[in-house]
Design a protein around this motif. Structure first.
Motif, PDB file in Angstrom:
ATOM      1  N   GLY A 162       4.401   8.232   5.667  1.00 15.67           N
ATOM      2  CA  GLY A 162       4.350   7.726   6.345  1.00 15.67           C
ATOM      3  C   GLY A 162       4.206   7.662   8.088  1.00 15.67           C
ATOM      4  N   LEU A 163       5.230   6.026   8.902  1.00 14.33           N
ATOM      5  CA  LEU A 163       4.432   5.915  10.263  1.00 14.33           C
ATOM      6  C   LEU A 163       5.790   6.526  10.522  1.00 14.33           C
ATOM      7  N   TYR A 164       7.497   7.053   9.910  1.00 11.98           N
ATOM      8  CA  TYR A 164       8.532   7.399  10.048  1.00 11.98           C
ATOM      9  C   TYR A 164       9.367   8.766   9.541  1.00 11.98           C
ATOM     10  N   PRO A 165       8.302   9.683   9.692  1.00 12.71           N
ATOM     11  CA  PRO A 165       8.508  10.694   8.087  1.00 12.71           C
ATOM     12  C   PRO A 165       9.289  10.839   8.574  1.00 12.71           C
ATOM     13  N   LYS A 166      10.448  11.514   9.956  1.00 14.94           N
ATOM     14  CA  LYS A 166      12.277  12.004  10.684  1.00 14.94           C
ATOM     15  C   LYS A 166      12.683  10.855   9.792  1.00 14.94           C
ATOM     16  N   LEU A 167      12.505   9.554   9.490  1.00 18.07           N
ATOM     17  CA  LEU A 167      13.410   8.782   9.117  1.00 18.07           C
ATOM     18  C   LEU A 167      13.702   8.675   7.564  1.00 18.07           C
ATOM     19  N   SER A 168      12.773   9.122   6.551  1.00 18.17           N
ATOM     20  CA  SER A 168      12.009   8.848   5.920  1.00 18.17           C
ATOM     21  C   SER A 168      13.225   9.461   4.949  1.00 18.17           C
ATOM     22  N   PRO A 169      14.016  10.083   5.106  1.00 18.48           N
ATOM     23  CA  PRO A 169      15.547  10.720   4.169  1.00 18.48           C
ATOM     24  C   PRO A 169      16.211   9.120   4.477  1.00 18.48           C
ATOM     25  N   ARG A 212       9.188   7.157  -7.031  1.00 25.85           N
ATOM     26  CA  ARG A 212      10.157   7.778  -5.423  1.00 25.85           C
ATOM     27  C   ARG A 212      11.295   7.317  -5.435  1.00 25.85           C
ATOM     28  N   LEU A 213      10.947   6.355  -5.621  1.00 22.08           N
ATOM     29  CA  LEU A 213      11.883   4.903  -4.946  1.00 22.08           C
ATOM     30  C   LEU A 213      12.984   4.391  -6.267  1.00 22.08           C
ATOM     31  N   ALA A 214      12.418   4.270  -7.457  1.00 31.16           N
ATOM     32  CA  ALA A 214      13.072   3.359  -8.458  1.00 31.16           C
ATOM     33  C   ALA A 214      14.046   4.158  -9.528  1.00 31.16           C
ATOM     34  N   PRO A 215      15.232   3.727  -9.754  1.00 30.85           N
ATOM     35  CA  PRO A 215      15.272   4.205 -11.106  1.00 30.85           C
ATOM     36  C   PRO A 215      15.272   4.030 -12.251  1.00 30.85           C
ATOM     37  N   PRO A 216      15.049   5.024 -13.106  1.00 30.07           N
ATOM     38  CA  PRO A 216      14.278   5.308 -14.311  1.00 30.07           C
ATOM     39  C   PRO A 216      13.893   4.370 -15.452  1.00 30.07           C
ATOM     40  N   GLY A 217      13.241   4.171 -15.623  1.00 28.35           N
ATOM     41  CA  GLY A 217      13.061   2.607 -16.765  1.00 28.35           C
ATOM     42  C   GLY A 217      12.727   0.958 -16.147  1.00 28.35           C
ATOM     43  N   LYS A 218      13.270   1.005 -14.915  1.00 29.35           N
ATOM     44  CA  LYS A 218      13.083  -0.120 -14.008  1.00 29.35           C
ATOM     45  C   LYS A 218      11.967   0.487 -13.294  1.00 29.35           C
ATOM     46  N   PRO A 219      10.903  -0.974 -13.641  1.00 27.81           N
ATOM     47  CA  PRO A 219       9.600  -1.355 -13.234  1.00 27.81           C
ATOM     48  C   PRO A 219       9.677  -2.116 -11.630  1.00 27.81           C
ATOM     49  N   VAL A 220       7.950  -1.790 -11.714  1.00 24.47           N
ATOM     50  CA  VAL A 220       7.316  -2.245  -9.959  1.00 24.47           C
ATOM     51  C   VAL A 220       7.165  -3.491 -11.007  1.00 24.47           C
ATOM     52  N   LYS A 221       7.257  -4.604 -10.670  1.00 27.27           N
ATOM     53  CA  LYS A 221       7.372  -5.746 -11.118  1.00 27.27           C
ATOM     54  C   LYS A 221       6.187  -6.809 -10.358  1.00 27.27           C
ATOM     55  N   ILE A 222       5.938  -7.034  -9.085  1.00 24.75           N
ATOM     56  CA  ILE A 222       5.598  -7.855  -8.317  1.00 24.75           C
ATOM     57  C   ILE A 222       4.514  -6.986  -6.984  1.00 24.75           C
ATOM     58  N   LEU A 223       3.694  -7.469  -6.307  1.00 23.69           N
ATOM     59  CA  LEU A 223       3.299  -7.376  -5.782  1.00 23.69           C
ATOM     60  C   LEU A 223       3.218  -8.226  -4.503  1.00 23.69           C
ATOM     61  N   LEU A 224       4.037  -8.375  -3.416  1.00 26.40           N
ATOM     62  CA  LEU A 224       4.390  -9.958  -2.674  1.00 26.40           C
ATOM     63  C   LEU A 224       3.104  -9.097  -1.771  1.00 26.40           C
ATOM     64  N   TRP A 225       2.122 -10.378  -1.020  1.00 29.36           N
ATOM     65  CA  TRP A 225       0.911  -9.842  -0.213  1.00 29.36           C
ATOM     66  C   TRP A 225       1.579 -10.356   1.204  1.00 29.36           C
TER      67      TRP A 225
END
Length: 933
Positions: free
Chosen positions: A553-560, A631-644
């Motif tokens: 994305g926009l800030y690869p050095k800060l990403s970790p 990449r971010l969610a714990p195993p088994g924890k879904p991404v439930k919502i798209l916030l516009w």
């Protein structure tokens, strides 16, 4: 069916109740629907629905929802459109039925029963159908020459073959009276058409059934019922707009002891049966040329909220397009129009004709603002008014004003007003606003009339000069109730559950990489985690903007570092995961033009400036959710919502993408009512539908509005408390939602404002939920079906929305089904449902009569496993914080929580009843109440 099972179990303990009579329990709630334009969910109050199987319905899905689909099957006739038509030997097709363009099938060939079982029934059985409506059993009588006994024996062989081939098959025969004695143990019902009202296919008209025909048919049906013990279904036909006639006809059929279904000739409407579905839709006609899109129209911005609050789902029709034909009282409670001036000349005549048709068919009509055309004498006469060409003599003064005028601001008469409508002969049912000119002539600016009602500009709503604010001149609730004749119904309520106002928090991910103006300059996301998310462990939905945190994305050095913070946030048990897109689009639908005041549109800035990226709705929605999941969610924890993001106005195609990906969606609505803008016009609707796809609005807007687009004052979000209070009284319009961006944690003033908002929530009795739970309640609001049933109300929904708001007598608990209790509110009772299927009747004495059993007054957790008898309650509460609940009418009862006897906390009196409070340190508890009565 679930309600019937519950009733049977309940009535086993109280067989003397009128509701528990044998006739009531044996009654079948059945509908027949062969059309396609009405979503089948609107029939869900019926236990059984006979459908046209070629329309793609899935009986397995509906069986799981406690509704059984029966397939319509023609036995002795076939249409060329059927897939098995060409497989039928030509010599079996003996005649034509010209009325229905079908061919009559010989029932005598020995091979016919097996053919019918294999080619007609088996494919439907394999799809999950277990019930079948067998039609055209008497069609052999259309043959010029036939052996009646042989034809009837052929029909009997067909039914016997089906019974052997398909164990458990359920059959409804349409007529075939002569064969009933031979197959009475193999059928569920016998149906007959046209006992009182009929459709003449040859004459293409509806009419009464001649008395002689009715008496003959009645004798046949009574014989079958008495001799064979088979339930009778009577199907009569009336025009779809004659709702009262349908109701009266169903009453006549019911009085004879038969199950009625009164519908239109094509069976394409929601008819009247033993129960009657309540129409929960209102159609609003608007002019797309007045606003850039539906989102910005007066109809949506202002009129949908009061209709939603009164329990109605809103459909829209653009006057620039052909207006819909099939607007009938089976689905629609009324029609409203709202125009700011005259519509295009070429659309005026079609609109006038369409409105005339609605009035002729007795569809209640509300005209708001401008009629859209110059009302001539002819149309005025249809309205019960008259019009004058004479110019009103200035000045104009108000000569009569109804109490619903002056709701938020008083009416102001202008020299620019040129009224032309006047009362004609019979006075209006209610004069809302009457003007008198200098010559003594009287004009109507608003009235309730037999066909509906109208309120003309500028007496509906005004815009406040020099601001973006508006004010209602007329009380929209009272006006819509009166003009559309809206009855008192149980209202599905999305603000409350188990008597407590819903509460959640959600966070748009903007500003995740911002540095906070705090010691050490931490990332705003880290400050948010440390100071807010760790301190307030209530259900919170957290999102990120992928391009702000990802290595690509926009800030690869800060990403970790940023991804690590996101992972730690998403691991929190009180956090659910959402996406706030890939590039944070500022404008979702670039095809919409004419939007003013949007700096991003003016500058051509449609999303964050990501090198080489071109907007892709799939990448923004499905793609960003996949990144978070992988990449971010714990195993088994879904991404439930798209916030516009941005203008929060996605088009139908983008909504479809999110739905197909299994993502819920929310944001938009812009509810920002405060003491500085104390108007309902600053409160948004529940959401907006586009091409049948629902966008759910956030209940309250975020800090961006309160801080002047984050330019200051940065403590401005404190004013959200005003919004939360003003959406709770005098009407509870919204749940509590602490909605903000990650960048609020970048400033101490922003954090302090959040602390104040969360501190306020601790002073309230709330019911914490996740945003996903609220979204599903709004979805359920649009799906719930309600019916009048045996002097009470039947409710069928998805089980997500569990509260009804009821402005009538207190629910009668002795025979209620899946009703856990109730609590008084400002607009009546909040009724707590045990699941998505319920029944209740009101106590006519309201709260004067003592309830017959203990009941749940309120709880901060969801109810499940509800069981009730007159002397015992058992249920489970599952929440997100330590359990709190209270019970009423506990005299002589003991309470156990998770098997241990519980001592009540504080005691208070409500409506002369003692209310005892209880609690548990756990977020889940099993409660049992035993009473020695």
């Amino acid at each position: 069916m679930k309600i019937l099972r519950l009733l049977v179990a309940f009535c086993a303990s109280l067989p003397l109740l009128p509701f528990c009579s044998a006739n009531a329990l044996a009654a079948t709630d059945i509908a027949l629907y062969y059309g396609q334009h009405i979503p089948l969910k609107e029939f869900r109050v019926f236990d059984t629905i006979v459908v046209e199987p070629d329309h793609g319905h899935d009986p397995l899905v509906w069986r799981a929802a406690d509704t059984e689909l029966y397939a319509y099957v023609s036995v002795a006739e076939v249409h060329a459109s059927r897939p098995y038509y060409t497989s039928i030997p030509a010599h079996w097709k003996l005649a034509k039925n010209a009325d229905w363009n079908s061919e009559v099938i010989d029932q005598t060939p020995p091979e016919w029963p097996e053919f019918f079982a294999n080619e007609v029934i088996a494919p439907l059985w394999n799809k999950g159908y277990r019930g079948f409506f067998l039609d055209t059993l008497d069609s052999y009588r259309l043959l010029p020459d036939f052996n009646e006994q042989a034809q009837q024996q052929g029909l009997i062989r067909v039914i016997e073959t089906l019974h052997k081939r398909f164990p458990g098959i359920a059959l409804i025969l349409n007529r075939g009276f002569e064969i009933v004695p031979a197959v009475k143990d193999k059928i569920r019902m016998v149906a007959a058409e046209s006992l009182f009202r009929r459709w003449s296919a040859g004459g293409a008209r509806y009419d009464k059934v001649p008395e002689a025909d009715r008496e003959w048919l009645l004798a046949q049906l009574n014989t079958i019922r008495q001799r064979d013990g088979v339930e009778i279904l009577v199907i009569d036909y009336v025009p779809p707009h004659e709702r009262q006639l349908a109701r009266e006809t169903a009453d006549k059929i019911r009085a004879l002891g038969f199950t009625p279904w009164v519908t239109d000739a094509k069976l394409e409407s929601i008819g009247v049966g033993r129960i009657e579905a309540v129409p929960r839709r209102v159609l609003i006609v608007y002019d797309s040329k007045e606003s850039p899109s539906l989102n910005y129209s007066n109809a949506h911005r202002y009129l949908q909220l009061p209709l939603n609050h009164m329990g109605y789902v809103v459909d829209y029709a653009d006057v620039q397009k052909p207006l819909p034909d099939e607007i009938f009282g089976d689905r629609y409670a009324g029609v409203a129009t709202w125009f700011s001036g005259s519509i295009a000349a070429g659309r005026q005549r079609p609109l006038i004709q369409w409105l005339g048709k609605q009035i002729e068919q007795r569809m209640p009509l509300a005209i708001i603002g401008d009629p859209g055309f110059q009302v001539d004498r002819g149309f005025a006469a249809r309205l019960g008014l008259k019009t004058t060409d004479a110019q009103a003599k200035q000045p104009l003064n108000i000569s009569q004003q109804h109490a619903m005028i002056g709701f938020e601001t008083p009416p102001m008469v202008s020299r620019h007003d040129h009224p032309t409508l006047q009362a004609a002969g019979t006075p209006p049912e209610q004069t809302l606003l009457e003007l008198r000119d200098a010559g003594g002539q009287r004009y109507l600016a608003g009235a309730i009339l037999p066909w509906g009602g109208f309120i003309l500009d500028p007496f509906a709503l005004i815009e406040v000069p020099g601001s973006e604010q508006a004010r209602w001149v007329i009380d929209p609730f009272a006006f819509l109730q009166g003009a559309l004749r809206l009855p008192t119904i149980p209202i599905p309520d999305t603000t409350t559950e188990n008597g407590r106002r819903l509460f959640f928090s959600h966070i748009d991910g903007d500003g995740f990489p911002s540095r906070a103006e705090l010691p050490g300059s931490p990332f705003a996301a880290q400050a948010l985690l440390d100071e807010i998310l760790s301190a307030y462990r209530i259900p919170t939905t957290v999102s990120v903007v992928e391009s702000e945190v990802a290595p690509h994305g926009l800030y690869p050095k800060l990403s970790p570092q940023l991804e690590d913070i996101a992972r730690r946030i998403f691991r929190l048990p009180h956090v659910e995961i959402a996406s706030h897109t890939w590039s944070h689009p500022f404008v979702w639908d670039t095809s919409v033009t004419g939007v003013t005041g949007n700096k991003n549109r003016e500058e051509g800035l449609y999303h964050l400036d990501i090198p080489g990226y071109t907007f892709d709705a799939g990448r923004e929605t499905v793609g960003s959710a996949a990144y978070i999941r992988d990449r971010l969610a714990p195993p088994g924890k879904p991404v439930k919502i798209l916030l516009w993001s941005g203008d929060t106005a996605p088009g139908a195609d983008t909504l479809r993408l999110t739905e197909q990906a299994g993502l819920l969606n929310m944001n938009g609505g812009d509810t920002s009512i405060t003491r500085a803008n104390p108007s309902l016009t600053a409160v948004g609707a529940l959401g907006i539908e586009k091409s049948g796809l629902l966008q759910v609005y956030a209940p309250i807007t975020n800090e961006n509005i309160y801080t002047n687009l984050w330019t200051g004052p940065y403590y401005g979000y404190e004013k959200v408390i005003e919004s939360l209070e003003m959406t709770n009284a005098p009407r509870r319009l919204k749940p509590v939602d602490i909605y903000y961006h990650t960048y609020s944690a970048s400033k101490r003033a922003g954090l302090n404002a959040l602390h104040k908002a969360f501190a306020w929530t601790k002073t309230q009795e709330l019911h914490p939920v996740f945003a996903s739970e609220f979204i599903r309640k709004v979805q359920d609001f649009h799906a719930i079906a309600i019916a009048r049933d045996n002097g009470g109300w039947r409710i069928r929904g998805n089980g997500q929305l569990r509260t009804l708001r009821w402005n009538g007598g207190a629910p009668r608990l002795i025979d209620a089904v899946s009703v856990a209790g109730y609590r008084d509110g400002r607009e009546g009772w909040y009724i707590h449902l045990g699941d998505g299927a319920a029944w209740f009747a009101a106590d006519e004495k309201k709260s004067d009569a003592a309830p017959s059993r203990p009941f749940l007054r309120d709880a901060n957790a969801r109810l499940s496993d509800w069981q009730a008898t007159p002397t015992r309650l058992a249920f489970r509460l599952n929440g997100h914080v330590p359990i709190e609940f209270s019970l009423a009418n506990l005299a002589g009862c003991t309470v156990r929580i998770d098997g241990k006897q519980a001592a009540p906390g504080r005691r208070k009196t409500q409506d002369a009843l003692s209310v005892h409070s209880f609690g548990s340190p756990h977020a889940s508890a099993r409660v049992e109440v035993d009473c020695a009565r």
